[in-house]
Design an enzyme around this catalytic site. Structure first.
Site, PDB file in Angstrom:
ATOM      1  N   ARG A 297      -2.638   7.143 -33.060  1.00 53.31           N
ATOM      2  CA  ARG A 297      -1.768   5.996 -32.775  1.00 53.31           C
ATOM      3  C   ARG A 297      -0.458   6.447 -32.134  1.00 53.31           C
ATOM      4  O   ARG A 297       0.024   5.830 -31.186  1.00 53.31           O
ATOM      5  CB  ARG A 297      -1.505   5.215 -34.068  1.00 53.31           C
ATOM      6  N   HIS A 443      -6.535   0.245 -28.152  1.00 54.73           N
ATOM      7  CA  HIS A 443      -6.779   1.594 -28.662  1.00 54.73           C
ATOM      8  C   HIS A 443      -6.202   1.811 -30.063  1.00 54.73           C
ATOM      9  O   HIS A 443      -5.048   1.475 -30.329  1.00 54.73           O
ATOM     10  CB  HIS A 443      -6.147   2.637 -27.719  1.00 54.73           C
ATOM     11  N   GLU A 444      -7.008   2.392 -30.935  1.00 51.93           N
ATOM     12  CA  GLU A 444      -6.593   2.772 -32.300  1.00 51.93           C
ATOM     13  C   GLU A 444      -5.995   1.621 -33.093  1.00 51.93           C
ATOM     14  O   GLU A 444      -4.991   1.771 -33.783  1.00 51.93           O
ATOM     15  CB  GLU A 444      -5.603   3.952 -32.241  1.00 51.93           C
ATOM     16  N   GLY A 445      -6.618   0.484 -33.009  1.00 56.93           N
ATOM     17  CA  GLY A 445      -6.169  -0.671 -33.778  1.00 56.93           C
ATOM     18  C   GLY A 445      -5.417  -1.650 -32.911  1.00 56.93           C
ATOM     19  O   GLY A 445      -4.423  -1.290 -32.278  1.00 56.93           O
ATOM     20  N   GLN A 450      -1.789  -3.818 -36.058  1.00 54.93           N
ATOM     21  CA  GLN A 450      -0.548  -3.055 -36.279  1.00 54.93           C
ATOM     22  C   GLN A 450       0.517  -3.938 -36.931  1.00 54.93           C
ATOM     23  O   GLN A 450       1.268  -3.489 -37.800  1.00 54.93           O
ATOM     24  CB  GLN A 450      -0.023  -2.486 -34.958  1.00 54.93           C
TER      25      GLN A 450
END
Length: 604
Positions: A297, A443-445, A450
């Site tokens: 992240r 990407h990545e959540g 978030q």
């Protein structure tokens, strides 16, 4: 560097704002110095310009293809990665005990920023591989470290993270991939994984897949998820490669950006079953994977910053060269046209990009330094400091990922606008930067996840300890900045919005018993943006304070315009950007539930 990044600004961030050379006073980094850091950055500069940037447009136009069950990738990608591996840089951030260079993470992230700014698609392969290696360095067994970690650090193996599945998406509790224990202690993995970056290629000897799966009979939900090492080729006890594992490329996903990073659909266990090795304890897989995800992240945020940064520099160069129109007071059409950078609205667009790009870089490097300080504290046995840096990193991670992804993309929009009609063509790279950066929302959540993480977990965890600590750190910077006549005004503005954010957070939490947790989290994304703006304003206040100190001490400074630029960009952010969060904070304080309450049928 040809519009990749600004070395002067990177040096300012590293040595004048963050004082990374002081890390070398610790026993952990005592073997290093500014001279070492600068030599490495010089090396990365040359590699980025020679091997990474030249094929960035080519790999975007000629993305990887699925041919005869294998992936065909432009040769230039492998040439760049071979140069990266030959330089020894895959080992940069790893401890001596693993054969690494034990460099500060801040420096290795600065180098990663340069590579990503030159070619984010090709830079994604080492980012994922380093993340996989970091996970195994913490949670892998001695055998796993010997057989898989060492070749990852040497750059002979590349790594992936295999989380997503078509039916589950971000809801990892719904994973269906299974792992059946065998009598020899290995597991047979069966299932399908989607959106796997770097999942199949022939640019390394082996690919180490880190796969989330469930062991039958385990707990329901995320507590039943375990983590497994599943290599593309099985590895013998002596480290030699064995047979091809039962991991099959089912297809490629073709995305609007990051087109040079092969993105795959993988089938595990189509035939005899894919052999996997349990990492750590069963049922702790998601916890282990978060080690890689959180690192990724921060890496995604830095990648988003790199795209905003290079886009800004391309726009700046274009604005200085492109002549069009005349100043408003010039009525004579026979007079020469002026470079568009002289027009006020173009300056505004450039200032916005500069504030986002340089603010995002400051945030990413600050988070990297927190990791260094945490490592130093742990090695020294100072649990209090280690916990402090851990708490700060926890609450800043969703910001470090999502703020550059959101506002870096807006910077890329403005870079296209500066180029006018040319900005939409492939004659210039700014449209590619925009397409690449658009993926970083996911990407990545996703950004929404978030926001939920920040408001639902990070702000409340440990009785609000992370938020209290961060607000205290920001307040200390405000107090220090008040001592400067030029910067005091900016400190006052930031303090006003910091207090509003703190008060809004408290008001929201007090309304949970009456309105419910759903109402509290309904506008988590608005909270994320508002919170992020306050944090980046803090980054700008710190930069402005340092710039003002240097200008005050050295009236004849040859870099005077550089430091003046920092002060004026801070003023812009405080005047134009930070006040935009007023509406968000008002809606949050009211716990507005319009979106939550909207009837699904009304979308018809």
């Amino acid at each position: 560097m040809p519009h990749i990044y600004n070395r002067r600004d990177l040096s300012f961030q590293l040595y004048e704002v963050l004082n990374v050379e002081r890390l070398c006073e610790s026993s952990r980094y005592q073997d290093h110095s500014i001279e070492v850091f600068e030599q490495l950055i010089d090396l990365v500069d040359r590699m980025a310009e020679t091997f990474f940037q030249p094929h960035a447009a080519m790999i975007d136009a000629r993305e990887p293809e699925f041919e005869g069950g294998r992936v065909e990738i432009l040769d230039e990608v492998k040439h760049a990665l071979d140069a990266y591996v030959d330089s020894g840089l895959p080992a940069a951030s790893f401890d001596y005990k693993f054969g690494g260079m034990q460099l500060p993470y801040t420096i290795t992230q600065a180098m990663a920023f340069i590579f990503a700014a030159a070619n984010v698609s090709t830079a994604a392969y080492p980012m994922l591989s380093v993340g996989a290696a970091n996970l195994l360095s913490v949670y892998g067994s001695a055998d796993q470290q010997r057989l898989f970690l060492k070749p990852l650090i040497e750059g002979r193996y590349f790594g992936t993270m295999c989380l997503s599945e078509t039916q589950a998406g971000s809801s990892l509790a719904d994973l269906k991939t299974q792992a059946l224990r065998q009598t020899d202690g290995t597991y047979v993995i069966s299932g399908n994984k989607m959106w796997i970056s770097g999942g199949e290629h022939e640019m390394s000897e082996n690919i180490i897949h880190l796969v989330l799966a469930k062991i039958p009979g385990g707990q329901v939900g995320v507590k039943g998820i375990s983590l497994f090492v599943v290599p593309k080729f099985l590895v013998n006890e002596d480290g030699s490669l064995g047979d091809r594992n039962d991991v099959v490329l089912a297809g490629l996903n073709h995305k609007m950006g990051y087109r040079g990073t092969v993105n795959t659909v993988l089938n595990f266990g189509e035939k005899s079953g894919a052999i996997g090795y349990l990492v750590g304890e069963a049922g702790h897989g998601l916890k282990y994977m978060f080690h890689m995800m959180n690192e990724a992240r921060i890496g995604v945020g830095l990648g988003a910053t790199s795209l905003a940064y290079t886009g800004y520099l391309h726009a700046l160069a274009y604005a200085k060269e492109r002549k069009q129109g005349r100043n408003a007071v010039q009525k004579n059409t026979d007079s020469p046209m002026v470079p568009i950078i002289n027009h006020s609205d173009v300056k505004r667009m450039l200032l916005q990009q500069k504030s986002y790009a340089e603010g995002g870089l400051a945030l990413g490097l600050y988070c990297a330094k927190l990791i260094d300080l945490q490592r130093i504290a742990k090695q020294a046995g100072d649990e209090n400091d280690a916990q402090k840096y851990s708490l700060l990193l926890d609450i800043l991670t969703p910001i470090a990922k999502s703020w550059p992804a959101e506002f870096g993309l807006r910077a890329n929009e403005q870079a296209i606008q500066v180029h006018g009609g040319y900005g939409y063509t492939r004659d210039y790279p700014v449209e590619r930067f925009y397409r690449d950066n658009r993926l970083n929302h996911i990407h990545e959540g996703t950004k929404g996840i978030q926001g939920l993480d920040l408001l639902g977990r990070k702000v409340t965890q440990h009785d609000g300890a992370s938020a209290k600590l961060l607000f205290k750190e920001i307040q200390q910077s405000i107090i220090a900045a008040r001592q400067s006549e030029k910067v005091a005004e900016y400190a006052h503005i930031l303090e006003k919005y910091l207090n509003r954010l703190s008060k809004t957070t408290l008001v929201m939490q007090q309304q949970i018993p009456r309105k419910g947790i759903d109402a509290y989290l309904a506008n988590a994304t608005l909270y994320l943006d508002a919170f992020g703006h306050v944090v980046v304003a803090w980054m700008w206040l710190n930069q402005a304070q340092i710039a003002d100190q240097i200008l005050t001490q050295d009236k004849l400074n040859t870099d005077r315009m550089f430091y003046e630029g920092k002060l004026k960009t801070c003023a812009y952010f405080m005047s134009y950007e930070l006040p935009t969060i007023k509406t968000q904070l008002n809606l949050l304080a009211q716990m507005d539930t319009q979106c939550l309450d909207f009837d699904v049928a009304a979308f018809e």
